[in-house]
Structure formats: C-alpha cells, structure tokens
Design an enzyme around this catalytic site. Structure first.
Site, PDB file in Angstrom:
ATOM      1  N   LYS A 132      27.727 -25.933  41.630  1.00 43.61           N
ATOM      2  CA  LYS A 132      27.788 -26.499  43.180  1.00 43.61           C
ATOM      3  C   LYS A 132      27.874 -25.479  44.547  1.00 43.61           C
ATOM      4  O   LYS A 132      28.610 -24.662  44.019  1.00 43.61           O
ATOM      5  CB  LYS A 132      29.078 -27.472  42.539  1.00 43.61           C
ATOM      6  CG  LYS A 132      30.347 -28.047  43.826  1.00 43.61           C
ATOM      7  CD  LYS A 132      31.024 -29.077  43.114  1.00 43.61           C
ATOM      8  CE  LYS A 132      31.969 -28.741  44.106  1.00 43.61           C
ATOM      9  NZ  LYS A 132      33.310 -29.596  43.724  1.00 43.61           N
ATOM     10  N   SER A 152      32.055 -24.316  40.830  1.00 42.47           N
ATOM     11  CA  SER A 152      32.320 -24.677  42.356  1.00 42.47           C
ATOM     12  C   SER A 152      32.409 -23.430  43.438  1.00 42.47           C
ATOM     13  O   SER A 152      33.670 -22.209  42.626  1.00 42.47           O
ATOM     14  CB  SER A 152      33.415 -25.575  42.933  1.00 42.47           C
ATOM     15  OG  SER A 152      33.120 -25.829  43.854  1.00 42.47           O
ATOM     16  N   GLY A 197      38.200 -29.808  40.587  1.00 34.96           N
ATOM     17  CA  GLY A 197      38.945 -28.972  40.181  1.00 34.96           C
ATOM     18  C   GLY A 197      39.532 -29.179  41.659  1.00 34.96           C
ATOM     19  O   GLY A 197      38.894 -29.075  42.168  1.00 34.96           O
ATOM     20  N   ASP A 230      29.088 -29.722  47.680  1.00 40.58           N
ATOM     21  CA  ASP A 230      29.634 -30.774  47.873  1.00 40.58           C
ATOM     22  C   ASP A 230      30.618 -30.226  49.711  1.00 40.58           C
ATOM     23  O   ASP A 230      30.567 -29.180  50.016  1.00 40.58           O
ATOM     24  CB  ASP A 230      31.410 -29.813  47.248  1.00 40.58           C
ATOM     25  CG  ASP A 230      32.552 -31.191  47.276  1.00 40.58           C
ATOM     26  OD1 ASP A 230      31.956 -32.078  48.094  1.00 40.58           O
ATOM     27  OD2 ASP A 230      33.328 -30.513  47.028  1.00 40.58           O
ATOM     28  N   LYS A 242      29.980 -25.437  48.486  1.00 39.06           N
ATOM     29  CA  LYS A 242      30.410 -26.044  49.419  1.00 39.06           C
ATOM     30  C   LYS A 242      28.730 -26.074  50.937  1.00 39.06           C
ATOM     31  O   LYS A 242      28.937 -24.962  50.991  1.00 39.06           O
ATOM     32  CB  LYS A 242      32.078 -25.522  49.849  1.00 39.06           C
ATOM     33  CG  LYS A 242      32.659 -25.285  48.735  1.00 39.06           C
ATOM     34  CD  LYS A 242      32.966 -26.742  48.198  1.00 39.06           C
ATOM     35  CE  LYS A 242      33.766 -27.028  47.786  1.00 39.06           C
ATOM     36  NZ  LYS A 242      34.818 -28.761  47.648  1.00 39.06           N
ATOM     37  N   GLU A 294      28.002 -34.235  47.240  1.00 34.74           N
ATOM     38  CA  GLU A 294      29.705 -35.103  46.882  1.00 34.74           C
ATOM     39  C   GLU A 294      29.978 -35.502  48.644  1.00 34.74           C
ATOM     40  O   GLU A 294      30.534 -34.515  49.247  1.00 34.74           O
ATOM     41  CB  GLU A 294      30.380 -33.530  46.060  1.00 34.74           C
ATOM     42  CG  GLU A 294      31.774 -34.185  46.268  1.00 34.74           C
ATOM     43  CD  GLU A 294      32.260 -33.459  44.804  1.00 34.74           C
ATOM     44  OE1 GLU A 294      31.581 -31.884  43.916  1.00 34.74           O
ATOM     45  OE2 GLU A 294      33.551 -33.139  44.841  1.00 34.74           O
ATOM     46  N   LYS A 318      39.421 -36.983  39.378  1.00 36.39           N
ATOM     47  CA  LYS A 318      40.433 -35.773  39.129  1.00 36.39           C
ATOM     48  C   LYS A 318      41.924 -36.555  39.012  1.00 36.39           C
ATOM     49  O   LYS A 318      42.441 -37.059  39.767  1.00 36.39           O
ATOM     50  CB  LYS A 318      40.863 -35.293  40.117  1.00 36.39           C
ATOM     51  CG  LYS A 318      39.948 -34.273  41.157  1.00 36.39           C
ATOM     52  CD  LYS A 318      40.142 -33.414  42.722  1.00 36.39           C
ATOM     53  CE  LYS A 318      38.953 -32.336  42.616  1.00 36.39           C
ATOM     54  NZ  LYS A 318      38.515 -32.375  44.714  1.00 36.39           N
ATOM     55  N   ASP A 320      34.319 -38.006  45.681  1.00 33.35           N
ATOM     56  CA  ASP A 320      36.010 -37.359  45.536  1.00 33.35           C
ATOM     57  C   ASP A 320      36.897 -38.333  46.082  1.00 33.35           C
ATOM     58  O   ASP A 320      37.689 -38.861  45.614  1.00 33.35           O
ATOM     59  CB  ASP A 320      35.678 -36.058  45.432  1.00 33.35           C
ATOM     60  CG  ASP A 320      36.829 -35.175  45.301  1.00 33.35           C
ATOM     61  OD1 ASP A 320      37.675 -35.395  44.936  1.00 33.35           O
ATOM     62  OD2 ASP A 320      36.690 -33.828  45.753  1.00 33.35           O
TER      63      ASP A 320
HETATM   64  O1  OSB Z   1      36.419 -30.743  46.824  1.00 36.08           O
HETATM   65  O2  OSB Z   1      36.162 -30.423  44.394  1.00 36.08           O
HETATM   66  C1  OSB Z   1      36.849 -30.099  45.244  1.00 36.08           C
HETATM   67  C2  OSB Z   1      38.872 -26.690  45.399  1.00 36.08           C
HETATM   68  C3  OSB Z   1      40.228 -27.932  46.238  1.00 36.08           C
HETATM   69  C4  OSB Z   1      40.061 -28.900  46.975  1.00 36.08           C
HETATM   70  C5  OSB Z   1      38.499 -29.172  46.759  1.00 36.08           C
HETATM   71  C6  OSB Z   1      37.618 -29.117  46.177  1.00 36.08           C
HETATM   72  C7  OSB Z   1      38.098 -27.758  45.363  1.00 36.08           C
HETATM   73  C8  OSB Z   1      36.675 -27.267  44.310  1.00 36.08           C
HETATM   74  C9  OSB Z   1      37.009 -25.863  43.547  1.00 36.08           C
HETATM   75  O3  OSB Z   1      35.245 -27.667  44.035  1.00 36.08           O
HETATM   76  C10 OSB Z   1      37.174 -26.162  42.326  1.00 36.08           C
HETATM   77  C11 OSB Z   1      37.529 -25.338  40.484  1.00 36.08           C
HETATM   78  O4  OSB Z   1      36.331 -24.654  40.793  1.00 36.08           O
HETATM   79  O5  OSB Z   1      38.727 -25.827  40.812  1.00 36.08           O
HETATM   80 MG    MG Z   2      34.584 -32.451  46.387  1.00 37.47          MG
END
Ligand code: OSB
Ligand code: MG
Length: 368
Positions: A161, A135, A290, A188, A163, A213, A262, A238
């Site tokens: 992925k 991510s 994560g 995402d 953001k 996402e 999660k 999510d």
């Molecule tokens: O939306 O998946 C998410 C991190 C913090 C809060 C929300 C998210 C995330 C990540 C990071 O996308 C995932 C990771 O590498 O731990």
């Molecule tokens: Mg997410």
C-alpha cells in the site's frame, strides 16, 4: 470481574524511518499505554490516538482525559461478567473510541489470561497464520519509493500500500506498475481529495489497484457513494467508519466495497466484531489497519485479524520496520511468506517488557 486499578503511561519512541501521509509527517510517536489490574490479572492495551487531531479528532491528551475523568469513574467498583460487557458500560460516553478501545482491549487481554486462553481464541478467531501487507509513506522520489517496494516485497510482504496525495499520485503509481506489474498494489489517500477530483482518481484505474483507501472527506459517506458509482476500483473506507452504524450506512449506500477495521478507531473488540460480522453477512471483505503501534497494539491487531472475514492482508508488520527495539517479548516477526504466526500463549501472546516501558515513560498516572 472488577477492575482494581488502571495505570496510564505515555511512552515516546522514535520511528526507524519517518512516515509521511497526506495529513503530515511523523518521526516520533507518543503512545498511551493502558495497564489494567482485573481480579489479580494484568491486561494491556494501547490507544491509537495521535499527537494531533489530524487522522481522527482524538489526541493522546483527550484520550488520557477521558480515561481518567470519565471511563475510570464508570468502571471503578463496577462488577461485570466478561470483557464483552465493557463496551455497553461505556455507552454513556459518546465518541472517544480510541480512549475506549485502549481499555476495552486491555480488559479482553486480562480475561483471556484469567482463563489461560489465547485472546484470539476467546474472540472466536479461526486463523493461525495471518497474511501481511505493508503501508509505505509518501517518498521524495519515485526511485526511492520503488527501492522501498523492492525491499518490502523481497521480505515477503503480500501486498503493497502506498500513501498518495494530490501531486504525488499518478506518477508514483504508474512508476510502480512499470517496475512491478504483478504485485498486489493499493493506494491510501487519507482524505486528500474532493469529489470534483473524480476524473483524476479515475486515471488511477489504468493501474489496476486492489482498492483505493479513503480518498474523500474523513466523515463523508455520501460523497464516497457518488465516487464509488463512477469507479470500477473498489473503495475501501478507513477514517469514515467509526461505528457499526457507519459501516451499515456505508454498505447500504454503496460508499465502499471493502472496510479497513482498526480496533482503536471503532472503540474495541465488541464494535470491531460487530462490524466484522456485518461485513461478512454482506460479503464485504475486511482487513486490519495499523496506526504505527508499539508491540502492544500490534499484538492486539494480530488477535483481531484471526477472525474469519479478515481475508485480505492487513497493515500489520514486523516490529523492526518501526522500532529499533519494541516493548514486547518476543518482537513481532514476519515469515518469508509474508505471514505472522499467531502466538499460542495466553492473552495477547506477547509479554510486555515492563522495565523497558518504564524507561520510555514520559508520564504516568495510577487510578485506583
Ligand atoms: O491511514 O492507515 C492509515 C498510519 C497512521 C495513520 C493512518 C494510517 C497509517 C498507516 C500505517 O497506513 C499503517 C501501519 O503500518 O501501522
Ligand atoms: Mg488508511
């Protein structure tokens, strides 16, 4: 089984690189670790609650409060037969899944250690190697983003992925597709859009993303169902899925075609497995998300990802992507093929480095 003692610790660690999402930028993490002593065996868990209520309503403070003032009074002196009963014992407490998930997962670790089993086997996992994706946070420029993707792809990660948020969506995705036409790519949004933005989101379909996402409101299943009808790209939820009931509603309404599970967001292994099984019976693939966890949470995510329907690469990556030094031994490593080899050791399969954890501890409370 009986929990004799709970030790709550708040540790602080700076991230190797800041992580930016549509809801904020993180440079350091405050993490609540839970150590449980169950029948002379120690288990470990991690709450994924953030510093502020910006991803989900819980925070480190609320999780601490619920664990100390409501969860401990329920568990103290309480006998149970297995960790699988803990979720139901905690049912009188509504919500607060991140607080519940931290202790529930720690008790599962303790039960697995007591039986001399790896936790993933106790859970019914079937995978000895799990596929990994990364991510990548929002970057200042498309060039910086592309350089990061290049590096992660070279390290072996199987899907990327990124953001996105309004103003930082079409351009970065288009740029990545021009440079990397064949990678498995997804985006995402962490709830950054409104349903009215659907024609804009539709433009992302030109870049054949694996999924988008959580584009809309963090608790808005209905609008996601409307959006999914307008898009060919699968929506992955999510934030919206905090219970098995929400998973059921999301699937039946057609609000998504993929679910990110999660452990902390849903409250532990019992609800995570229920959602996993429900999705499996409906042919909805899942993957493990994560939350920038320390090694403790990371080890739990690996165990969860061994279940059969975790068929898509998750956001579980090497310790060194986040921390100069992790709190477990060994650290989590990723193979050049972008997989993690599941540890055959008992419990979570990685040893917490208690001396290092103590050094990082900003606050500690023992409940006994
Ligand atoms: O939306 O998946 C998410 C991190 C913090 C809060 C929300 C998210 C995330 C990540 C990071 O996308 C995932 C990771 O590498 O731990
Ligand atoms: Mg997410």
């Amino acid at each position: 089984m009986k929990v004799q003692r709970i030790t709550l610790r708040e540790i602080r660690m700076p991230l190797v690189t800041p992580f930016e999402t549509s809801f904020g930028r993180m440079t350091d993490r405050r993490m609540l670790l839970v150590e449980v002593d169950v029948d002379e065996v120690t288990g470990w868990g991690e709450s994924v609650a953030g510093e502020g209520p910006f991803y989900a309503p819980e925070t480190v403070e609320t999780a601490w409060h619920i664990l100390r003032d409501f969860i401990w009074p329920i568990l103290k002196d309480r006998k149970f037969n297995s960790a699988s009963e803990v979720w139901n014992l905690l049912a009188p407490i509504r919500g607060h899944n991140m607080a519940k998930g931290a202790i529930e997962s720690a008790i599962w670790d303790a039960e697995a250690k007591q039986k001399g089993f790896p936790l993933w086997k106790l859970l019914g996992g079937v995978r000895k190697e799990i596929p990994c994706g990364v991510s990548i946070g929002i970057k200042g420029s498309v060039e910086e983003l592309a350089a990061t993707v290049e590096r992660e792809f070279a390290a072996g990660y199987q899907r990327i992925k990124i953001k996105i948020k309004p103003g930082k969506d079409i351009k970065p995705v288009e740029h990545l597709r021009q440079h990397f036409p064949n990678i498995r790519l997804m985006a995402d949004a962490n709830s950054a859009y409104q349903l009215e933005d659907w024609p804009h989101l539709k433009r992302l379909e030109a870049y054949y993303l694996m999924m988008i996402e959580q584009p809309l409101g963090w608790d808005d299943l209905y609008s996601h169902a409307e959006l999914q009808r307008k898009l060919d790209t699968p929506i992955c939820l999510d934030e919206c899925i905090h219970t098995d009931e929400h998973a059921r509603a999301a699937i039946e309404l057609g609000a998504c075609r993929i679910i990110n599970i999660k452990l902390g967001r849903v409250g532990g292994y019992t609800p995570a497995r229920q959602i996993h099984d429900r999705c499996q019976s409906k042919q909805v693939p899942v993957w493990c998300g994560g939350m920038l966890e320390s090694g403790i949470g990371r080890a739990h995510n690996i165990a969860l990802s061994t279940l059969a329907n975790f068929s898509l690469p998750g956001d579980i990556t090497a310790s060194r992507r986040y921390w100069t030094e992790d709190v477990i031994d060994p650290e989590v490593e990723v193979t050049p093929q972008g997989t993690i080899l599941v540890s055959p050791g008992p419990g979570i399969g990685y040893a917490p480095r208690v001396d290092r954890i103590e050094k990082l501890t900003a606050r500690k409370e023992i409940l006994s």
